[in-house]
Design a protein around this motif. Structure first.
Motif, PDB file in Angstrom:
ATOM      1  N   GLU A 124     -89.738  38.034 -13.558  1.00  0.00           N
ATOM      2  CA  GLU A 124     -90.461  39.823 -12.405  1.00  0.00           C
ATOM      3  C   GLU A 124     -89.353  41.302 -12.761  1.00  0.00           C
ATOM      4  O   GLU A 124     -89.377  41.955 -12.868  1.00  0.00           O
ATOM      5  CB  GLU A 124     -90.403  39.201 -10.777  1.00  0.00           C
ATOM      6  N   ASP A 125     -87.924  40.309 -12.731  1.00  0.00           N
ATOM      7  CA  ASP A 125     -86.758  41.400 -12.761  1.00  0.00           C
ATOM      8  C   ASP A 125     -87.013  41.548 -14.140  1.00  0.00           C
ATOM      9  O   ASP A 125     -86.456  42.813 -14.642  1.00  0.00           O
ATOM     10  CB  ASP A 125     -85.747  40.555 -12.290  1.00  0.00           C
ATOM     11  N   ILE A 126     -86.763  40.814 -15.187  1.00  0.00           N
ATOM     12  CA  ILE A 126     -86.866  41.284 -16.429  1.00  0.00           C
ATOM     13  C   ILE A 126     -87.724  42.232 -16.902  1.00  0.00           C
ATOM     14  O   ILE A 126     -88.090  43.114 -17.770  1.00  0.00           O
ATOM     15  CB  ILE A 126     -86.990  40.076 -17.467  1.00  0.00           C
ATOM     16  N   ASP A 127     -89.300  41.957 -16.903  1.00  0.00           N
ATOM     17  CA  ASP A 127     -90.952  43.225 -16.506  1.00  0.00           C
ATOM     18  C   ASP A 127     -89.892  44.626 -16.148  1.00  0.00           C
ATOM     19  O   ASP A 127     -90.115  45.662 -16.354  1.00  0.00           O
ATOM     20  CB  ASP A 127     -91.715  42.546 -15.975  1.00  0.00           C
ATOM     21  N   THR A 128     -89.473  44.509 -14.749  1.00  0.00           N
ATOM     22  CA  THR A 128     -89.268  45.487 -13.622  1.00  0.00           C
ATOM     23  C   THR A 128     -87.854  46.051 -14.393  1.00  0.00           C
ATOM     24  O   THR A 128     -88.007  47.698 -14.571  1.00  0.00           O
ATOM     25  CB  THR A 128     -88.720  45.082 -12.430  1.00  0.00           C
ATOM     26  N   GLY A 129     -87.152  45.521 -15.477  1.00  0.00           N
ATOM     27  CA  GLY A 129     -85.919  46.441 -15.553  1.00  0.00           C
ATOM     28  C   GLY A 129     -86.100  47.296 -16.663  1.00  0.00           C
ATOM     29  O   GLY A 129     -85.891  48.428 -17.088  1.00  0.00           O
ATOM     30  N   MET A 130     -87.262  46.655 -17.262  1.00  0.00           N
ATOM     31  CA  MET A 130     -87.836  47.780 -18.546  1.00  0.00           C
ATOM     32  C   MET A 130     -88.785  48.221 -18.504  1.00  0.00           C
ATOM     33  O   MET A 130     -88.409  49.696 -18.993  1.00  0.00           O
ATOM     34  CB  MET A 130     -88.328  46.415 -19.554  1.00  0.00           C
ATOM     35  N   LYS A 131     -89.003  47.857 -17.224  1.00  0.00           N
ATOM     36  CA  LYS A 131     -90.839  48.922 -17.073  1.00  0.00           C
ATOM     37  C   LYS A 131     -89.730  50.507 -16.134  1.00  0.00           C
ATOM     38  O   LYS A 131     -89.903  51.901 -16.618  1.00  0.00           O
ATOM     39  CB  LYS A 131     -91.546  48.717 -16.059  1.00  0.00           C
ATOM     40  N   LEU A 132     -88.888  50.441 -15.204  1.00  0.00           N
ATOM     41  CA  LEU A 132     -87.977  51.106 -14.702  1.00  0.00           C
ATOM     42  C   LEU A 132     -86.811  52.128 -15.056  1.00  0.00           C
ATOM     43  O   LEU A 132     -86.167  53.205 -15.214  1.00  0.00           O
ATOM     44  CB  LEU A 132     -87.875  51.045 -12.946  1.00  0.00           C
ATOM     45  N   GLY A 133     -86.644  50.864 -16.299  1.00  0.00           N
ATOM     46  CA  GLY A 133     -84.833  51.582 -16.428  1.00  0.00           C
ATOM     47  C   GLY A 133     -85.345  51.804 -17.890  1.00  0.00           C
ATOM     48  O   GLY A 133     -84.381  52.335 -18.317  1.00  0.00           O
ATOM     49  N   GLU A 173     -95.115  40.795 -19.238  1.00  0.00           N
ATOM     50  CA  GLU A 173     -96.335  41.210 -19.547  1.00  0.00           C
ATOM     51  C   GLU A 173     -97.352  41.677 -20.420  1.00  0.00           C
ATOM     52  O   GLU A 173     -98.103  41.198 -20.878  1.00  0.00           O
ATOM     53  CB  GLU A 173     -96.379  41.844 -18.206  1.00  0.00           C
ATOM     54  N   LEU A 174     -96.725  42.419 -21.218  1.00  0.00           N
ATOM     55  CA  LEU A 174     -96.989  42.586 -22.373  1.00  0.00           C
ATOM     56  C   LEU A 174     -97.291  41.499 -23.807  1.00  0.00           C
ATOM     57  O   LEU A 174     -98.371  41.748 -24.216  1.00  0.00           O
ATOM     58  CB  LEU A 174     -95.763  43.677 -23.293  1.00  0.00           C
ATOM     59  N   ALA A 175     -96.997  40.537 -23.659  1.00  0.00           N
ATOM     60  CA  ALA A 175     -96.439  39.491 -24.093  1.00  0.00           C
ATOM     61  C   ALA A 175     -98.294  38.419 -24.328  1.00  0.00           C
ATOM     62  O   ALA A 175     -99.037  38.411 -24.604  1.00  0.00           O
ATOM     63  CB  ALA A 175     -95.417  38.678 -23.752  1.00  0.00           C
TER      64      ALA A 175
END
Length: 281
Positions: free
Chosen positions: A199-208, A217-219
């Motif tokens: 969750e934090d990996i995906d949130t980091g890339m979405k918001l960062g 999620e894309l994978a």
């Protein structure tokens, strides 16, 4: 992918023969296209008459021989070089001499696919992004012998579909996946080595970085088996250790955790889809 490409073509005014060797898959594709056209009509994207005309231009067939009169054939089957080569060999034998054979491959060499035919100048890569009716990009890839005329006709077709075209030389992964897949693979390594939660990996890339979807999620959306296949192509074709697939990605694919299409990948989607009856493209 094939049904989405077929939808684009019939809306653009082309007569389309949609082929699949699986009757259930062909039925689902036909139902999915019909539902998508109905949504376009309900949202006033196209008129009722245009929607009806589009569906009348679609013919579904289990017989590959029905493609013998086609001017342009787009292959969108499993991402396997051997399987694609076999199909291109068969298409080469039955298609009319002037027909262009295009592959929707996301990473496999167009030159090698063309080598299985007697018309390498008429073979080209036409990589649609998923889902084809929504995504604006088409990546065109010329093989070593692809003619300028074939390239021009393919580019014109993509533009008639309303797409923006980018052009790649015939190198592993082309443009989009040469950049995207190593990022997804690195996200798996980040999860694998315990740097952060999914969750934090995906949130980091979405918001960062303002990505609409996180890499994990894309994978899941793309399909973990497809991601793994492309990483193998990159590693084999480029020979750099940075393209070695993450062991966690390999493990998930071995376990059948392929993403949304299986109900589970990095994330679980079973609860989300429970009790929901939806047509699938």
């Amino acid at each position: 992918m094939g049904s989405g490409i077929a939808q684009l073509a019939i809306v653009a005014g082309f007569d389309v023969w949609l082929h699949d060797s699986d009757s259930d898959a062909l039925r689902r594709a036909s139902e999915g296209i019909a539902e998508a056209i109905r949504r376009l009509v309900s949202k006033n994207k196209i008129s009722q008459l245009a929607g009806t005309d589009a569906l009348n231009r679609l013919t579904c067939t289990l017989n590959l021989e029905d493609l013998q009169h086609a001017d342009f054939i787009i292959e969108a089957i499993i991402e396997s070089e051997d399987v694609k080569k076999k199909l291109f060999c068969d298409l080469d034998k039955l298609a009319k001499p002037s027909a262009i054979l295009a592959s929707n491959t996301s990473s496999i060499s167009i030159t090698r696919l063309a080598s299985s035919t007697n018309r390498p100048s008429q073979v080209i890569g036409m990589h649609f992004m998923n889902p084809p009716p929504v995504m604006k990009l088409i990546e065109i890839v010329r093989g070593a012998d692809t003619s300028e005329e074939v390239f021009s006709k393919t580019k014109a077709l993509a533009e008639r579909f309303g797409k923006i075209v980018i052009c790649s030389e015939d190198y592993p992964g082309f443009i989009v996946n040469r950049i995207l897949m190593p990022m997804i693979n690195e996200a798996f390594y980040t999860l694998y080595t315990g740097v952060a939660t999914k969750e934090d990996i995906d949130t980091g890339m979405k918001l960062g970085t303002n990505h609409p979807m996180g890499p994990l999620e894309l994978a899941d959306f793309i399909g973990l088996d497809i991601c793994l296949s492309i990483m193998k192509v990159l590693h084999q074709g480029l020979g750099d250790s940075k393209y070695i697939p993450c062991p966690l990605l390999v493990q998930y694919v071995d376990a059948g955790r392929l993403g949304r299409k299986r109900g589970i990948g990095v994330y679980s989607y079973k609860r989300e889809s429970a009790g929901v009856n939806q047509s699938k493209l």
